[in-house]
Design a protein around this motif. Structure first.
Motif, PDB file in Angstrom:
ATOM      1  N   GLN A 187      48.961  20.771  86.807  1.00  0.00           N
ATOM      2  CA  GLN A 187      49.286  22.132  86.343  1.00  0.00           C
ATOM      3  C   GLN A 187      50.787  22.387  86.398  1.00  0.00           C
ATOM      4  N   LEU A 188      51.415  21.944  87.455  1.00  0.00           N
ATOM      5  CA  LEU A 188      52.871  22.109  87.555  1.00  0.00           C
ATOM      6  C   LEU A 188      53.580  21.368  86.421  1.00  0.00           C
ATOM      7  N   VAL A 189      53.105  20.191  86.101  1.00  0.00           N
ATOM      8  CA  VAL A 189      53.698  19.448  84.993  1.00  0.00           C
ATOM      9  C   VAL A 189      53.615  20.269  83.711  1.00  0.00           C
ATOM     10  N   LEU A 190      52.421  20.818  83.445  1.00  0.00           N
ATOM     11  CA  LEU A 190      52.261  21.628  82.228  1.00  0.00           C
ATOM     12  C   LEU A 190      53.222  22.799  82.207  1.00  0.00           C
ATOM     13  N   LYS A 191      53.422  23.404  83.383  1.00  0.00           N
ATOM     14  CA  LYS A 191      54.300  24.575  83.438  1.00  0.00           C
ATOM     15  C   LYS A 191      55.764  24.216  83.255  1.00  0.00           C
ATOM     16  N   ASN A 192      56.163  23.034  83.686  1.00  0.00           N
ATOM     17  CA  ASN A 192      57.591  22.721  83.728  1.00  0.00           C
ATOM     18  C   ASN A 192      58.073  21.798  82.613  1.00  0.00           C
ATOM     19  N   VAL A 193      57.181  20.995  82.054  1.00  0.00           N
ATOM     20  CA  VAL A 193      57.663  19.960  81.146  1.00  0.00           C
ATOM     21  C   VAL A 193      58.314  20.546  79.892  1.00  0.00           C
ATOM     22  N   CYS A 194      57.787  21.684  79.411  1.00  0.00           N
ATOM     23  CA  CYS A 194      58.339  22.269  78.184  1.00  0.00           C
ATOM     24  C   CYS A 194      59.614  23.049  78.440  1.00  0.00           C
ATOM     25  N   HIS A 195      59.948  23.228  79.707  1.00  0.00           N
ATOM     26  CA  HIS A 195      61.186  23.926  80.017  1.00  0.00           C
ATOM     27  C   HIS A 195      62.388  23.108  79.541  1.00  0.00           C
ATOM     28  N   TYR A 196      62.211  21.805  79.436  1.00  0.00           N
ATOM     29  CA  TYR A 196      63.296  20.922  78.989  1.00  0.00           C
ATOM     30  C   TYR A 196      62.890  20.220  77.702  1.00  0.00           C
ATOM     31  N   THR A 197      63.861  19.919  76.872  1.00  0.00           N
ATOM     32  CA  THR A 197      63.551  19.081  75.718  1.00  0.00           C
ATOM     33  C   THR A 197      63.692  17.628  76.120  1.00  0.00           C
ATOM     34  N   GLY A 198      63.020  16.778  75.396  1.00  0.00           N
ATOM     35  CA  GLY A 198      63.252  15.355  75.572  1.00  0.00           C
ATOM     36  C   GLY A 198      62.369  14.675  76.601  1.00  0.00           C
ATOM     37  N   LEU A 199      61.442  15.404  77.225  1.00  0.00           N
ATOM     38  CA  LEU A 199      60.536  14.759  78.165  1.00  0.00           C
ATOM     39  C   LEU A 199      59.191  14.540  77.477  1.00  0.00           C
ATOM     40  N   ASN A 200      58.559  13.436  77.792  1.00  0.00           N
ATOM     41  CA  ASN A 200      57.307  13.080  77.157  1.00  0.00           C
ATOM     42  C   ASN A 200      56.140  13.635  77.949  1.00  0.00           C
ATOM     43  N   VAL A 201      55.468  14.632  77.417  1.00  0.00           N
ATOM     44  CA  VAL A 201      54.421  15.321  78.172  1.00  0.00           C
ATOM     45  C   VAL A 201      53.212  14.418  78.411  1.00  0.00           C
ATOM     46  N   ASP A 202      52.861  13.571  77.458  1.00  0.00           N
ATOM     47  CA  ASP A 202      51.713  12.682  77.651  1.00  0.00           C
ATOM     48  C   ASP A 202      51.905  11.756  78.849  1.00  0.00           C
ATOM     49  N   LEU A 203      53.093  11.183  78.886  1.00  0.00           N
ATOM     50  CA  LEU A 203      53.398  10.256  79.980  1.00  0.00           C
ATOM     51  C   LEU A 203      53.376  10.979  81.321  1.00  0.00           C
ATOM     52  N   LEU A 204      53.994  12.150  81.360  1.00  0.00           N
ATOM     53  CA  LEU A 204      54.082  12.897  82.610  1.00  0.00           C
ATOM     54  C   LEU A 204      52.701  13.362  83.078  1.00  0.00           C
ATOM     55  N   LEU A 205      51.895  13.864  82.149  1.00  0.00           N
ATOM     56  CA  LEU A 205      50.554  14.329  82.514  1.00  0.00           C
ATOM     57  C   LEU A 205      49.719  13.168  83.050  1.00  0.00           C
ATOM     58  N   THR A 206      49.731  12.071  82.334  1.00  0.00           N
ATOM     59  CA  THR A 206      48.945  10.913  82.764  1.00  0.00           C
ATOM     60  C   THR A 206      49.379  10.437  84.141  1.00  0.00           C
ATOM     61  N   ALA A 207      50.684  10.329  84.322  1.00  0.00           N
ATOM     62  CA  ALA A 207      51.183   9.856  85.616  1.00  0.00           C
ATOM     63  C   ALA A 207      50.836  10.835  86.730  1.00  0.00           C
ATOM     64  N   SER A 208      50.903  12.127  86.442  1.00  0.00           N
ATOM     65  CA  SER A 208      50.579  13.097  87.496  1.00  0.00           C
ATOM     66  C   SER A 208      49.121  12.959  87.914  1.00  0.00           C
ATOM     67  N   ILE A 209      48.243  12.687  86.959  1.00  0.00           N
ATOM     68  CA  ILE A 209      46.817  12.560  87.273  1.00  0.00           C
ATOM     69  C   ILE A 209      46.534  11.280  88.056  1.00  0.00           C
ATOM     70  N   LEU A 210      47.269  10.234  87.762  1.00  0.00           N
ATOM     71  CA  LEU A 210      46.999   8.939  88.388  1.00  0.00           C
ATOM     72  C   LEU A 210      47.860   8.658  89.611  1.00  0.00           C
ATOM     73  N   HIS A 211      48.875   9.511  89.862  1.00  0.00           N
ATOM     74  CA  HIS A 211      49.939   9.094  90.795  1.00  0.00           C
ATOM     75  C   HIS A 211      49.451   8.726  92.190  1.00  0.00           C
ATOM     76  N   ASP A 212      48.441   9.402  92.708  1.00  0.00           N
ATOM     77  CA  ASP A 212      48.057   9.186  94.105  1.00  0.00           C
ATOM     78  C   ASP A 212      46.682   8.564  94.241  1.00  0.00           C
ATOM     79  N   LEU A 213      46.109   8.029  93.158  1.00  0.00           N
ATOM     80  CA  LEU A 213      44.698   7.667  93.262  1.00  0.00           C
ATOM     81  C   LEU A 213      44.449   6.502  94.195  1.00  0.00           C
ATOM     82  N   GLY A 214      45.503   5.751  94.508  1.00  0.00           N
ATOM     83  CA  GLY A 214      45.353   4.698  95.507  1.00  0.00           C
ATOM     84  C   GLY A 214      44.942   5.242  96.874  1.00  0.00           C
ATOM     85  N   LYS A 215      45.104   6.552  97.048  1.00  0.00           N
ATOM     86  CA  LYS A 215      44.729   7.132  98.350  1.00  0.00           C
ATOM     87  C   LYS A 215      43.231   7.060  98.610  1.00  0.00           C
ATOM     88  N   ILE A 216      42.427   6.912  97.564  1.00  0.00           N
ATOM     89  CA  ILE A 216      40.991   6.777  97.830  1.00  0.00           C
ATOM     90  C   ILE A 216      40.710   5.462  98.548  1.00  0.00           C
TER      91      ILE A 216
END
Lengths: 333, 333, 333, 333, 333, 333
Positions: free
Chosen positions: E170-199
């Motif tokens: 959710q934070l990614v969605l709120k902040n990514v459009c604040h700047y131009t030039g960032l890839n929202v798909d990449l950021l969203l995917t990474a945010s969802i997967l970033h900690d899954l090794g914790k399982i």
């Protein structure tokens, strides 16, 4: 036969192979377009200029190509440059990599054979099988045999990775039995695999530099991926053996600040880290002493990474002096 | 025969030797003076009380004396204490140090002999002579044979310094020839002398702790002073050999933050540092794993100095488990 | 009279003394051998060339010799160089060191006398005797009088070590009585001896640089060795006094990362460290402000060691501006 | 007269003043409500219980009140506690702060007078006027006179801030003239004002602890605000003088990691930092040595902030031993 | 219905479910064997004793089993313990995990649904497919839904990993459009997967602790392996997309010292690091403030990891006070 | 219309406005005095020479003046220089600042309007009033509108401070409601005021550099002083609100080593720090990527402050490439 840039003198006529490091077009004061090249080989680099048939030659080769060229060495603003009259692209097969990059002193195939011999000491069948899979992987071996171990810090020459790996495996054999309670199979296997991600981390067919993957992921992660790929092909490879082996690979830098996401947690991981670090340092410093101790001095130049000077003692006859690259001191005015 | 504090049970009658670690007088609620002692041996410690003939016994011994005592073990507030009926001072000669402190597993004289054998490999006459002077120095040898290598981090037992020194000298022999260009005489000599200041840094006849000198100057400086004293007795000892040897001793901790006023600047100093550090770490961690891995766990307790946990892998038959000190789990309520 | 390199102008004829900092042979385009020299004195440095009688002159002097030479200043590629027609070696006795190196402003003998006066304040007989032994040691005094206190950080001029030592001893006298419980004899003695290893750490007869000993062992260790040598000559010098004195010398840098193998552990050691550090910093920064504040600016250049800028405030009349070296702004095209 | 908690023995009847540090209600096994208090004074602390008239007494005072109470000391589970039969609140005027908190040894008014005398040395009219404004500020003076300089590290007693400030100003006078080019007015003024924010940072009327403001903003910012407030009242106070003075206050901790947002950039700021730090360290360590060196030892306990041990040398007669607080070793069983 | 350990009082008869945290046998003074248990649930822990039918019950369950037991609460040495008369093992299905461990406040299935919704925003087909593969992986989802995000620092409760992941997406969605030039798909995917090794890094079915894999390899490596496994199943997944995605996962801790082997090198990696770190910190500190601010105080206890105190401001009406766990202050004597 | 230095070619006749960055007098070989100027504008810099009417022109302008000049571009030693025939000083009003310095891309007045709009969200009357006082302060607004946010690290252009402030306030609005328990009024106000000391810390009317105040006190302290000045004008501004607001300003750098004398201690302070840091980093890196990625490369140059390289991924169509400043590669020989 190769004519090396370091040997070229004013007015020499040249006909030899070079690597094109930079290529751009420019304009003379009189408005003519010409090509500016940077030509390199193992001995150094040199400026090149193409003043004629510019359009034709411009399409004949690209930056990072190997070329055969003819030309004459002239002096411009106190520097030599090659005025090129003919140039053509040659395939990589036509050149000797060792004419263009530094190469390990020991024979590469011989070193690989020694490493494979050592790997037979691994009795554990799963680890033995794992190593075997690498020895049977042709494309892997091709790269493993030529890769350097680093860009400039230690073993920075073709075959350097292999030399460092062999050296570490030998050190493991020499030290592991000094203590009880260490698992020699695990240590040997890890020593052989520890740096193999470097074949992906570094590019070394045109120059020694980091690949994109190398900078973004690093050789530790790249190596673990290669190892994981092989382990998947081995039926019944025990999960905890795989975990501990990967731990040794992950932690071999010893510290977070050196890029290891985990510090060594088993005795084997601790020993691997020390021997790897020692081998890299001693090779790197010896190399540095060979190149960077001024004639007549016992002190090296300042080493930027280690932030210190090194010293070559000289107190008795049997001290072996590092081979100094002979530099002739003649300059012209 | 020694009765160990760890074996004493309620209502046992005791007649054995102990070391008095603390001694103070106190007053009962009814106004009688009595003595409170802390008694220690290798196996642990125990409270002692003297209720009768207090004045006589109070003069019979001091804190840090070894004593022979008779008494009975009673339970007070859930702890055992010895009610002492007789106590007398005994001389250090009358006791076995190994009843009171942990001792190296290997025979001490045998280790010393091995070290002296190794030292004969040193061909350089000045260094050879230097080592010789130490082997002929009786008072030095007496201390060198019993000193521990540290208070608790590695080799923390009588004979530990000798064990570590021998181990390091053997490691030097195994590794020095792996590389060209290193001076084996210098490395062997430095490995034998590198920690000898510890015989002055630590006190170890009553407990393992730092001496005043040890805390104020440290074993590096104390060792260099001892080496300097011997060198002065050798005619014609070359100045630069002495400087480089002292550099190896000074820099063997490798980093300023570990108390080395200089970092290693020669190849020999670099190797000495790595092998010394590796030997200390592996011994220290193995020891820690022996004592601090809970039953049924593969993970050690938290290591305060290294700020991490250690792991004992268990994935195949030939893994040698560290000997665990057997702990009986019975407690009483 | 000395002609300084900084004052030499095009077409000047020169006949004066210089120090040869570099010496090499080279070849002209036309194939003639000539000599290239770097000539230095206190004011700066200059290129020199010998085009004639090359073989004769080449044997007349070496690098690091003082020479008398004759020649003419000519302009080559916008830089001045001396075309030398005659050159001969001169002995060190024939030159004034102060023509070649920066020298302390205060008279050196006067400073030494003041320091010896202060040392008489030391009442403890053993410490007093120790200082006395140094004052009677001629070769020591000769070096102690001219040594700089560092290569460039503070007091980097002939007599600088003496100036810093005297300053520190005076600071001790001013501050020690401000607190109760500090031992003035110990502090005074330690302040006088604290840096004397610098006479061995630095070489300063041809340029300010580290000696081999200096780099490999450092002035702290070298100083302690000199002190230890004198102490051995004093009968009955108490062991614990010697230990504490050496502790003050060892720990005066205050931190491991500044090369002290021990941190200050007594009140005297703490005070010595603060006053020494303050004196070095204030001298070093004042010196830096004198040289490195551009005209018209209140801000210094960036100080590489301290990694910051310094400021000279200017808000009232009584502010004493640091003497600026006058620089004339005229250049030629 | 005050009866101190440290002197109370079993069965003593007590009638004296205490500070209530904690106050809570509890329930006996039989269901009766009672009050539990923690009573403190300068000598230590003690448990108190109110078993009767609980409701009445519960309203008679609050936590952090000073109280007069009557009761009897009884032993419960090996600890003494006061069974209180009467308790009443008393005003702060009725007590002597020094019965409850440690106080500086030197007379506070005398120290203030000395500081004011010293401040007259400041010749610059604006700085002089600034100091004057503080001396005329009654509420400020009341707090400045009693504030400690820190919670426990150095000068942790009533009047400690004043003692440290006076000490620093005297050190400035002693050291500033040792060097040329330092502005004595600026240094004196800054030394007097450097820590005054501590009167707001710490609370010290019930215990020594940080105030909310103190933790959130820190004494450096709080002090600058107070100085800024006074400067605004002075017509024509030069802007750059104000900037430089505030720079000295801001940077006096010397390092970012010690909470200074700027490092010292003028010679005066450098000296202020050194002398302040030295005064705090020497006072703090002396204090620590007085309290934390066990009887019969020359070594202090471990100092948590400095992470080391300190040593009291003992090698000659004139060494002044720090006054040890006498501890009687008698305990009862 | 569950009876919680925190609610049990002396003489209560208990019949409820508990988790056996420790189990050992012991011997009474009279020689009888009995069992000692540590029983835990969400509210705390309690001692248990089995005095009868010891042999039978000893085989009925093991450490880390859930049990149903009957018994009576008695007081022993001022602590409550359960004298157990009956005990039997129950399956995990028979208990509510939330009776034994803290659980996220928000509904877990609802959170998962929201996360899946958000993942549909990813337009890039390869990334979209990758996420899809995870949502279809049942065993993965089961673990992903209950895993905590850490042992105690932030989101340390069942469902905490999911809550943190959703929050970060959710934070990614709120902040990514604040700047131009960032890839929202990449950021969203990474945010969802970033900690899954914790399982895999944490175990959380009996207690929150690290798994062997977790300690030896860490969640970053474990997560990358899981992602790599899915990527292999997607035909034509671009190599450079895979590399950059893995770079974001590898570098999300932002610093070597926090276990990232690479620092963020793309804009997306930089933003991911900041938002992840901010979310963890704010959640962790809020949680800490809820539990560790003493009644009547605005200051938290000392936070060991962050090495500081935190403050709850209170200056106006609309400040929302963190819910404090109500603690009753009554104790018994 | 402005002629930019970057566009000037040999033999061009120039009549345009420039800023004089350096001005000195020199002497030709033939003894004539001339003036040497360094002329700058937004596009770069250029040498200027005045050979005629030197005395008259020398008085017509000073260093740091804007001038109108006429002259001709000639080539000297391979560099262009302007031979000036006429020069005169012009007032700042006559020039467009944006011709001389980089300017924010967004319209400055529009950004200010947006910020003022956002500030109306602050409901707390005291904070609202505080912001109002700033919006009514004309001289403040004039500087606030043009100030850059830093010398070169992030938003280093006219209007950069405003752009960064607006961006941060918008980020606060987007993120504050993501969590419960954070005070939006406090966060918004602090975000608007957090960097305003930069209008005093930096000078930016002639070049971007630190002011004396800026270097000696820093923007954090300077900003707090401005805020404090406004708060004093607001009756009844609560003390604790002021303390907490100032805490947010003080601690927004997050760490001592980045110049914050306090670390964030409230949830609001923690969030402010993260968002501020993220905005600065993302802006700074994006800007760096725009300027410092060589053509044809995906890797930036080495970033000295962050000590790393940055990467621009390129794996799919929708990746927005940062606008590259077009550089023509033609050079002349």
């Amino acid at each position: 036969m190769k004519t090396f840039t370091a040997d070229i003198k004013e007015n020499d006529f040249i006909d030899s192979l070079f690597l094109v490091k930079e290529k751009s077009s420019s304009v003379t004061k009189t408005g003519n377009i010409y090509l500016r090249l940077k030509l390199v080989d193992r001995s150094g680099e040199m400026e090149g200029r193409i003043w004629t048939s510019v359009e034709t030659f411009a399409e004949a080769f690209e930056k990072d190509d190997f070329v055969r060229l003819k030309g004459k060495a002239v002096s411009f603003q106190e520097h030599l440059q090659l005025n090129i009259t003919h140039i053509e692209r040659v395939e990589e097969e036509a050149i000797h990599l060792s004419d263009f990059f530094p190469v390990a002193e020991r024979d590469i195939d011989e070193m690989l054979q020694s490493l494979i011999e050592i790997s037979k000491e691994v009795k554990n069948q799963h680890l033995n099988q794992l190593l075997h899979l690498f020895w049977e992987d042709r494309p892997f071996l091709e790269r493993f045999k030529v890769a350097p171990a680093s860009k400039w810090l230690h073993h920075p020459y073709l075959g350097g990775l292999l030399e460092h790996t062999l050296s570490l495996a030998q050190l493991v054999l020499k030290n592991v039995c000094h203590y009880t309670g260490l698992n020699v199979d695990l240590l040997l296997t890890a020593s052989i695999l520890h740096d193999l991600g470097k074949i992906d981390e570094l590019s070394y067919h045109r120059s020694f530099d980091y690949s994109d993957e190398g900078r973004l992921l690093g050789h530790i992660i790249l190596g673990i991926e290669r190892v994981e790929n092989k382990i998947r092909q081995i039926e019944g490879f025990p999960k905890d053996l795989s975990t501990v082996l990967k731990h040794l690979l992950l932690s071999h830098h010893g510290q977070y600040s050196w890029g290891s996401p985990k510090r060594p947690m088993t005795l084997e991981a601790v020993m691997l880290h020390y021997l790897d670090d020692m081998d890299a340092k001693i090779n790197g410093i010896r190399d540095f002493l060979r190149k960077e101790v001024p004639d007549g001095s016992r002190w090296s130049a300042y080493h930027r990474t280690f932030e210190q000077y090194f010293y070559v003692p000289t107190f008795w006859e049997q001290v072996e002096l590092p081979d100094k690259i002979i530099k002739n001191g003649l300059e012209e005015e």
